[in-house]
Design an enzyme around this catalytic site. Sequence first.
Site, PDB file in Angstrom:
ATOM      1  N   HIS A  84       0.826  -1.211   0.000  1.00  0.00           N
ATOM      2  CA  HIS A  84       0.000   0.000   0.000  1.00  0.00           C
ATOM      3  C   HIS A  84       0.858   1.257   0.000  1.00  0.00           C
ATOM      4  O   HIS A  84       0.581   2.222  -0.732  1.00  0.00           O
ATOM      5  CB  HIS A  84      -0.911  -0.023   1.225  1.00  0.00           C
ATOM      6  CG  HIS A  84      -1.530   1.306   1.501  1.00  0.00           C
ATOM      7  ND1 HIS A  84      -2.460   1.878   0.655  1.00  0.00           N
ATOM      8  CD2 HIS A  84      -1.340   2.198   2.488  1.00  0.00           C
ATOM      9  CE1 HIS A  84      -2.820   3.049   1.130  1.00  0.00           C
ATOM     10  NE2 HIS A  84      -2.160   3.273   2.235  1.00  0.00           N
ATOM     11  N   GLU A 144       9.398  -4.963 -34.087  1.00  0.00           N
ATOM     12  CA  GLU A 144       9.966  -5.563 -32.878  1.00  0.00           C
ATOM     13  C   GLU A 144      10.984  -6.640 -33.185  1.00  0.00           C
ATOM     14  O   GLU A 144      11.736  -7.052 -32.330  1.00  0.00           O
ATOM     15  CB  GLU A 144       8.855  -6.223 -32.044  1.00  0.00           C
ATOM     16  CG  GLU A 144       7.724  -5.302 -31.724  1.00  0.00           C
ATOM     17  CD  GLU A 144       6.639  -6.007 -30.947  1.00  0.00           C
ATOM     18  OE1 GLU A 144       6.815  -6.203 -29.749  1.00  0.00           O
ATOM     19  OE2 GLU A 144       5.608  -6.354 -31.550  1.00  0.00           O
ATOM     20  N   ASP A 195      11.485  -4.699 -27.076  1.00  0.00           N
ATOM     21  CA  ASP A 195      11.448  -6.043 -27.652  1.00  0.00           C
ATOM     22  C   ASP A 195      12.429  -6.183 -28.805  1.00  0.00           C
ATOM     23  O   ASP A 195      13.023  -7.242 -29.006  1.00  0.00           O
ATOM     24  CB  ASP A 195      10.036  -6.385 -28.126  1.00  0.00           C
ATOM     25  CG  ASP A 195       9.171  -6.887 -26.976  1.00  0.00           C
ATOM     26  OD1 ASP A 195       7.952  -6.668 -26.994  1.00  0.00           O
ATOM     27  OD2 ASP A 195       9.744  -7.497 -26.057  1.00  0.00           O
ATOM     28  N   CYS A 206       8.184   3.844 -29.718  1.00  0.00           N
ATOM     29  CA  CYS A 206       7.402   3.784 -28.475  1.00  0.00           C
ATOM     30  C   CYS A 206       8.133   3.043 -27.361  1.00  0.00           C
ATOM     31  O   CYS A 206       7.639   2.906 -26.267  1.00  0.00           O
ATOM     32  CB  CYS A 206       6.041   3.150 -28.727  1.00  0.00           C
ATOM     33  SG  CYS A 206       6.129   1.475 -29.361  1.00  0.00           S
TER      34      CYS A 206
END
Lengths: 103, 847
Positions: B470, B708, B732, B779
């Site tokens: 938490h 990729e 990737d 990206c």
Amino acid sequence: MFSSLFKKLGGGDDTAAASSAPVAAPAAVRSELPLVKALGGKSNIRSATHIAYTRVRIELINPALLDVIALRQTGVSGFCTIAPGVYHLIIGVDAGLLAKELE
Amino acid sequence: MTSSSSQLQLLAPISGVMFPIEQVPDPVFAQKMVGDGISIDPTSNVLCAPLTGKVTQLHSSKHAVTVTAANGVEVLMHIGLDTVMMKGNGFTALVKEGDIVDAGQPLIEFEMDKVAMKAVSLLTQIVITNGELVSSYQPATGLVIAGKDVALTLTLAEGVETVAAASIGGEAWSDPVRIPNPTGLHARPAAVLSNAAKTYKSDVKLVRQGEEANAKSVVAIMGLEVKNGDEIRVRAHGPDAQDAVKALVDLLNSGCGEDVGAIPVPKHKPAPLDTIKPAKAKPKSDNPNVLTGVSASPGLAVGNVFQIKLEEIQVAEQGENQQVERRRLDEALKEAHVELEALKSEISDASKAEIFAAHQELLQDPDLLDIAIAAISNGKSAGFAWREAYTKHAELLSKLKNEVLAGRANDLRDVGRRVLRLITGTKEAELQVPNNAILIAEELTPSDTASMDRTKVLGFCTTGGGATSHVAILARSLGIPAICGIDEDVLALANGTPVILDGSKGTLRKNPSDAEIADIVERQAKLASKRAQEMAAAFEDAVTKDGHQVEVVANIGGLEDAQESVKLGGEGVGLLRSEFLYLERTDAPTEDEQTQIYGDIARALGNDRTLVVRTLDVGGDKPLPYLPMPVEENPFLGVRGVRLCLEEPEILHTQVRAILRAAGDVKLAIMFPMITSLEEVREVKRIVAEEKAALGISNDVQVGIMVEVPATAVMAEQFAREVDFFSIGTNDLTQYTLAMDRGHPKLAKQADAMHPGVLNLINMTVKGAHAHGKWVGVCGGIASDPMAVPLLLGIGVDELSVSVPTIPAIKALVRTLSKAECEKLAAEVLQLGTAAEVRERLSRLID
């Protein structure tokens, strides 16, 4: 379904009840018997005791001489390894007779 | 073990030689006084159940046991003859009377040699003691193997049934059910199941080979740690036992449908946290002034220690009278529920409010209440009894291997303390936090932090917890640093001690020199003003000094990210990871569901921004229960990404349709992951065209592909002829180009996107795309890396899709660059030989 291991040696059969599976006459017990050979020879048998009604408890001096495949081929119904060198052979109602022969 | 309409098959309970029962040297069996059946001369020494049923009798000498089948047939198994004399010596019972057992489940183990030498015989009889239910017996002959061969087939008398959901006198049990949930019965399905079970009057239990759990208790179900593939049986006792069993079996089979149940499902799941690494082993620091722990939230803070200690709540052990204590407990529970209700309504964020809803659920757990009530009946006070109950349960939970379930232990302690305070009338200590506080505690619960003055807290340090606790989640959402699992010495620091908290490194430095503090404060001030400047300019275009514009857009995982990106000046979305719609559920998202969410995101972005949606990108490493995926040795080299979707075209069509329907006025683009061939490109283009036509959409929809794998980069020119754009997923791409698992403990450092091999593939991609007038975005992680941005610009990348918080900084950086100089830089860097050389050259630029 008991295969023929030995002939019933005349009289004195303690199992009185009629069996539903006919037992063939056993062959005479001799050292050349395939069963004895599979156990590694008569001299390899330290003890052979009739126990539990249907079994012969075998103790072998040299467990390495045991030929399990040959043993199964002799028609022994069941075979249990208790410990190295200690076995139960499940024979059937004539187990007592076999034990006597193997002693 | 199947039975046809009037037959019941008994599996051999033990391996051995079939022996005619009439020849058994004991008239009790030979004359079938106890019942008819079979005898086996055993070659194995474990007696197992011949069918599924209930252990209705187990002799105290453990040599005989009776299992009763669902339809009432009683199977007595008697090991050997005159074995009762052995008084249990040589026998071990593995079950007890009343247990429900599966066919093949071990019941009794015995020592073969010992028993054979003492008893009359080892012959084991299996007989039916209520033979009136049987019309004929067909024994096997020869050798049988336990649990595998059928030793005896019974033809049942007329009128005797074989029932699937068994029941005997108010007792019902099911066949084993295989659990389909990929993460087993975790909190949500456990809650669904227990809520269903509570609606029945009967006692309901979940059983797994010897272990049982109260099906009405969420905590008990979770404590059973049921995993995917486990076989669970439902068992009930009471007036509506059969109905209860049937209902729960249906629920279990359907995965305890996550849509059913009281716990609210948050509409938008949070994006995967790829900035925080999982907790590693804590290195002890050599420097006595530095305490180390696990990085839970990044950042730097200078402040003063403020210890949060959980005060020990005093309880008297002895209760007054039982009624009084019972009432105290009940009232406290009611009041706690009200408090939690109030907290829920104060918090606007749905997923955070869910924590308090979960607390309310825990308060209704029957197991918890049972323990507390039992203790009260034993004369304990309500406080003592309740504390016993929740601390015991919390301990149980915290021992579980599943981290998420173990985390519930803290929730339980938190709500347990809340109730305890109400019982004892202890006021909740108001957290009076001074300014510039660095909060130190063993653990901080949602209740502790809910009422805290957030403006005064600069950071957290806890000795417990980890990256998913938490505290970590709260700190990240507040944007302040935090360390979890820190050295326990931290609890000894006096309040007011000045410290430097480095959340990224996971270090707490105490007693820094004034010079050090001044240095950090200055750095922070510089950083803050830089941030402010970046923010002020965030809505301007990112144009280089020599007039070249770069589009800076965001990588997002949901609606919240989209909204945040707009606030920070994002010009669109370069990557919407659509997996959040598909994970952690038992059925695929419907077209309408998807249309709604894509639409919300599109509307959040508005007319002038672009939205690039990447279709479902999952593989064998993250199986979905509704997408069958065979086990693969190399899931990363297997059927994943677009390959998987092309094998399950229904899913792809639905997603494409939903995206098209939701587009509205936003500039839409669809992107496909893990593309390696032109055939794939042609197929996905065909699907998009088909759905466009079917929906009557005439708007322009760009179709692009992720780059990729090396093949796609090398063949960029050929691909550029047939797609509208590329987006390079450098993470990737690095993995596949260098053949290194980026999670590999040894190789992860070397799996570096700055490797010239990877950089040159990026270059090839851009050149190939531009040859056909197509645009290229990046990206992957390096788009958000200030060190790499000049290089990417120089190579000619048209769009940078970055992590949301970095948007203003990246745009500001672009404005400081000159494209011409970046191109020179790129030409130089692409010739370098190693990643180290590349980094060295690029770092000179930053200075």
